[in-house]
Write a protein that holds these residues in place. Structure first.
Motif, PDB file in Angstrom:
ATOM      1  N   PRO A  74       0.847  -1.199   0.000  1.00  0.00           N
ATOM      2  CA  PRO A  74       0.000   0.000   0.000  1.00  0.00           C
ATOM      3  C   PRO A  74       0.882   1.249   0.000  1.00  0.00           C
ATOM      4  CG  PRO A  74      -0.790  -1.596   1.603  1.00  0.00           C
ATOM      5  CD  PRO A  74       0.524  -2.109   1.110  1.00  0.00           C
ATOM      6  N   ILE A  75       0.428   2.325  -0.603  1.00  0.00           N
ATOM      7  CA  ILE A  75       1.239   3.521  -0.754  1.00  0.00           C
ATOM      8  C   ILE A  75       1.666   4.095   0.583  1.00  0.00           C
ATOM      9  CG2 ILE A  75      -0.796   5.000  -0.930  1.00  0.00           C
ATOM     10  CD1 ILE A  75       2.640   5.451  -2.673  1.00  0.00           C
ATOM     11  N   TYR A  76       0.773   4.046   1.607  1.00  0.00           N
ATOM     12  CA  TYR A  76       1.157   4.601   2.905  1.00  0.00           C
ATOM     13  C   TYR A  76       2.278   3.782   3.532  1.00  0.00           C
ATOM     14  CZ  TYR A  76      -1.524   0.979   5.386  1.00  0.00           C
ATOM     15  OH  TYR A  76      -1.996  -0.218   5.875  1.00  0.00           O
ATOM     16  N   ALA A  87       2.256  19.594   3.303  1.00  0.00           N
ATOM     17  CA  ALA A  87       2.072  19.934   1.900  1.00  0.00           C
ATOM     18  C   ALA A  87       3.271  19.504   1.070  1.00  0.00           C
ATOM     19  CB  ALA A  87       1.836  21.435   1.751  1.00  0.00           C
ATOM     20  N   GLN A  88       4.474  19.728   1.595  1.00  0.00           N
ATOM     21  CA  GLN A  88       5.690  19.363   0.865  1.00  0.00           C
ATOM     22  C   GLN A  88       5.826  17.851   0.730  1.00  0.00           C
ATOM     23  OE1 GLN A  88       8.355  21.501   3.477  1.00  0.00           O
ATOM     24  NE2 GLN A  88       8.677  23.136   1.969  1.00  0.00           N
ATOM     25  N   LEU A  89       5.537  17.109   1.819  1.00  0.00           N
ATOM     26  CA  LEU A  89       5.640  15.653   1.765  1.00  0.00           C
ATOM     27  C   LEU A  89       4.558  15.055   0.875  1.00  0.00           C
ATOM     28  CD1 LEU A  89       6.489  14.808   5.490  1.00  0.00           C
ATOM     29  CD2 LEU A  89       7.998  14.568   3.513  1.00  0.00           C
ATOM     30  N   PHE A 149       5.493  12.734  -2.369  1.00  0.00           N
ATOM     31  CA  PHE A 149       5.032  11.355  -2.550  1.00  0.00           C
ATOM     32  C   PHE A 149       3.834  11.249  -3.498  1.00  0.00           C
ATOM     33  CE2 PHE A 149       7.124  11.008   1.696  1.00  0.00           C
ATOM     34  CZ  PHE A 149       8.042  10.018   1.373  1.00  0.00           C
ATOM     35  N   ALA A 150       3.328  12.391  -3.957  1.00  0.00           N
ATOM     36  CA  ALA A 150       2.176  12.425  -4.875  1.00  0.00           C
ATOM     37  C   ALA A 150       0.969  11.725  -4.269  1.00  0.00           C
ATOM     38  CB  ALA A 150       2.549  11.811  -6.219  1.00  0.00           C
ATOM     39  N   VAL A 151       0.672  12.077  -3.013  1.00  0.00           N
ATOM     40  CA  VAL A 151      -0.484  11.503  -2.309  1.00  0.00           C
ATOM     41  C   VAL A 151      -1.272  12.629  -1.662  1.00  0.00           C
ATOM     42  CG1 VAL A 151       0.671   9.305  -1.870  1.00  0.00           C
ATOM     43  CG2 VAL A 151       0.834  11.155  -0.177  1.00  0.00           C
ATOM     44  N   ASN A 152      -2.506  12.303  -1.230  1.00  0.00           N
ATOM     45  CA  ASN A 152      -3.271  13.296  -0.488  1.00  0.00           C
ATOM     46  C   ASN A 152      -2.827  13.303   0.974  1.00  0.00           C
ATOM     47  OD1 ASN A 152      -4.697  11.197   0.944  1.00  0.00           O
ATOM     48  ND2 ASN A 152      -6.038  10.965  -0.825  1.00  0.00           N
ATOM     49  N   THR A 202      -3.539  10.134   3.282  1.00  0.00           N
ATOM     50  CA  THR A 202      -2.592   9.024   3.136  1.00  0.00           C
ATOM     51  C   THR A 202      -1.286   9.325   3.867  1.00  0.00           C
ATOM     52  OG1 THR A 202      -3.523   8.431   0.997  1.00  0.00           O
ATOM     53  CG2 THR A 202      -1.308   7.627   1.472  1.00  0.00           C
ATOM     54  N   LEU A 203      -0.803  10.562   3.736  1.00  0.00           N
ATOM     55  CA  LEU A 203       0.434  10.939   4.408  1.00  0.00           C
ATOM     56  C   LEU A 203       0.279  10.855   5.921  1.00  0.00           C
ATOM     57  CD1 LEU A 203       3.317  12.108   4.238  1.00  0.00           C
ATOM     58  CD2 LEU A 203       2.284  14.369   4.440  1.00  0.00           C
ATOM     59  N   ARG A 204      -0.837  11.356   6.435  1.00  0.00           N
ATOM     60  CA  ARG A 204      -1.057  11.334   7.887  1.00  0.00           C
ATOM     61  C   ARG A 204      -1.131   9.911   8.432  1.00  0.00           C
ATOM     62  NH1 ARG A 204      -5.620  16.136   7.771  1.00  0.00           N
ATOM     63  NH2 ARG A 204      -4.139  17.880   7.577  1.00  0.00           N
ATOM     64  N   ARG A 205      -1.646   8.983   7.604  1.00  0.00           N
ATOM     65  CA  ARG A 205      -1.679   7.578   8.024  1.00  0.00           C
ATOM     66  C   ARG A 205      -0.257   7.043   8.206  1.00  0.00           C
ATOM     67  NH1 ARG A 205      -5.246   2.843   4.982  1.00  0.00           N
ATOM     68  NH2 ARG A 205      -4.950   1.224   6.593  1.00  0.00           N
ATOM     69  N   ALA A 206       0.623   7.409   7.283  1.00  0.00           N
ATOM     70  CA  ALA A 206       2.022   6.984   7.385  1.00  0.00           C
ATOM     71  C   ALA A 206       2.704   7.630   8.589  1.00  0.00           C
ATOM     72  CB  ALA A 206       2.771   7.339   6.099  1.00  0.00           C
ATOM     73  N   ILE A 207       2.465   8.915   8.790  1.00  0.00           N
ATOM     74  CA  ILE A 207       3.064   9.626   9.928  1.00  0.00           C
ATOM     75  C   ILE A 207       2.591   9.013  11.240  1.00  0.00           C
ATOM     76  CG2 ILE A 207       3.159  11.832  11.157  1.00  0.00           C
ATOM     77  CD1 ILE A 207       4.829  11.804   8.615  1.00  0.00           C
ATOM     78  N   ALA A 208       1.307   8.646  11.308  1.00  0.00           N
ATOM     79  CA  ALA A 208       0.754   8.057  12.529  1.00  0.00           C
ATOM     80  C   ALA A 208       1.459   6.748  12.884  1.00  0.00           C
ATOM     81  CB  ALA A 208      -0.742   7.825  12.366  1.00  0.00           C
TER      82      ALA A 208
END
Length: 242
Positions: free
Chosen positions: A7-9, A35-37, A41-44, A47-53
């Motif tokens: 999965p992308i995350y 916004a930069q990340l 990664f070309a994601v919304n 999705t990024l917050r899921r990875a950060i979590a």
């Protein structure tokens, strides 16, 4: 399973984890903005917050509201044992301890300090305040009170120079007074950090700290020091040893 099949995350988690491991993002460093990340990664942002979590749950990242996301290293364990051995504890974990003297002054003991040191109210005490680092990252602020009638040189040039060069209060007491430095009692509790300490330790105002109040004695059991240390709750673990 190939990386591209994940999965992308999860792919984002692996890449960020690897960059932290390689030192691309170092302990204490702020990550690029959401916004930069997201753009990188070309994601919304969801999705990024899921990875950060996930990385936050692993203890690798810390999110400070309004400030950003920071890299957090593995917590440093400080053993609370009979002897006061802060420097040795950090060195044993591969950390390089160093200190910045914030102030070395003479004070008159108020009722609280006098009670802790078992001296008269209004007696002269030495106050030594220090900011402690591990590998250049701020870890704690400590305030040390000593009865000045017993340790008069501790606030003079010789004592200050020794602390600046060696960074060890235990060594200072042995060097100048042939005095042992033994932990008698330590009281640890959690609290929210105060404004001035937050600025010095580079953490937000809602950040938790571990506050340790210590009474230390000499080889004859006589009280020689009252100390109050504010440890960063995200960087330090206190381990009690019999």
């Amino acid at each position: 399973m190939h990386r591209e099949d994940l999965p992308i995350y999860t792919q984002i988690v692996e890449e960020l984890r690897q960059k932290i491991k390689q030192g691309v993002y170092q302990v204490g460093e702020k990550l690029p903005t959401e916004a930069q990340l997201s753009e990188h990664f070309a994601v919304n942002r969801h999705t990024l917050r899921r990875a950060i979590a996930i990385l936050k749950s692993e203890g690798l990242l810390r999110v400070d509201q309004g400030r950003g996301t920071f890299v957090v290293g593995k917590p440093i364990q400080y053993v609370i044992g009979k002897r006061v051995r802060y420097n040795k504890s950090l060195i044993a974990q591969g950390q390089k301890p160093n200190f910045q003297l914030l102030q070395v002054v003479e004070r008159l003991a108020d009722a609280s300090i006098a009670q802790k040191l078992e001296i008269e109210v209004g007696a002269c005490v030495a106050l030594i305040e220090r900011l402690a680092f591990a590998d250049k990252q701020p870890l704690s602020i400590s305030s040390h009170y000593f009865p000045l009638d017993r340790f008069p040189e501790i606030i003079k040039e010789e004592g200050i120079q020794f602390l600046q060069e060696k960074g060890s209060i235990s060594q200072l007491l042995r060097q100048l007074y042939n005095c042992d430095h033994i932990r008698h009692r330590t009281h640890v509790y959690a609290r929210i950090i105060e404004h001035l300490d937050a600025s010095v330790l580079e953490v937000p105002l809602n950040h938790p700290i571990l506050l340790a109040e210590s009474i230390n004695v000499d080889g004859d059991g006589k009280i020689i020091e009252y100390g109050m240390t504010r440890f960063r709750g995200d960087r330090m673990e206190l381990v009690f040893e019999n």
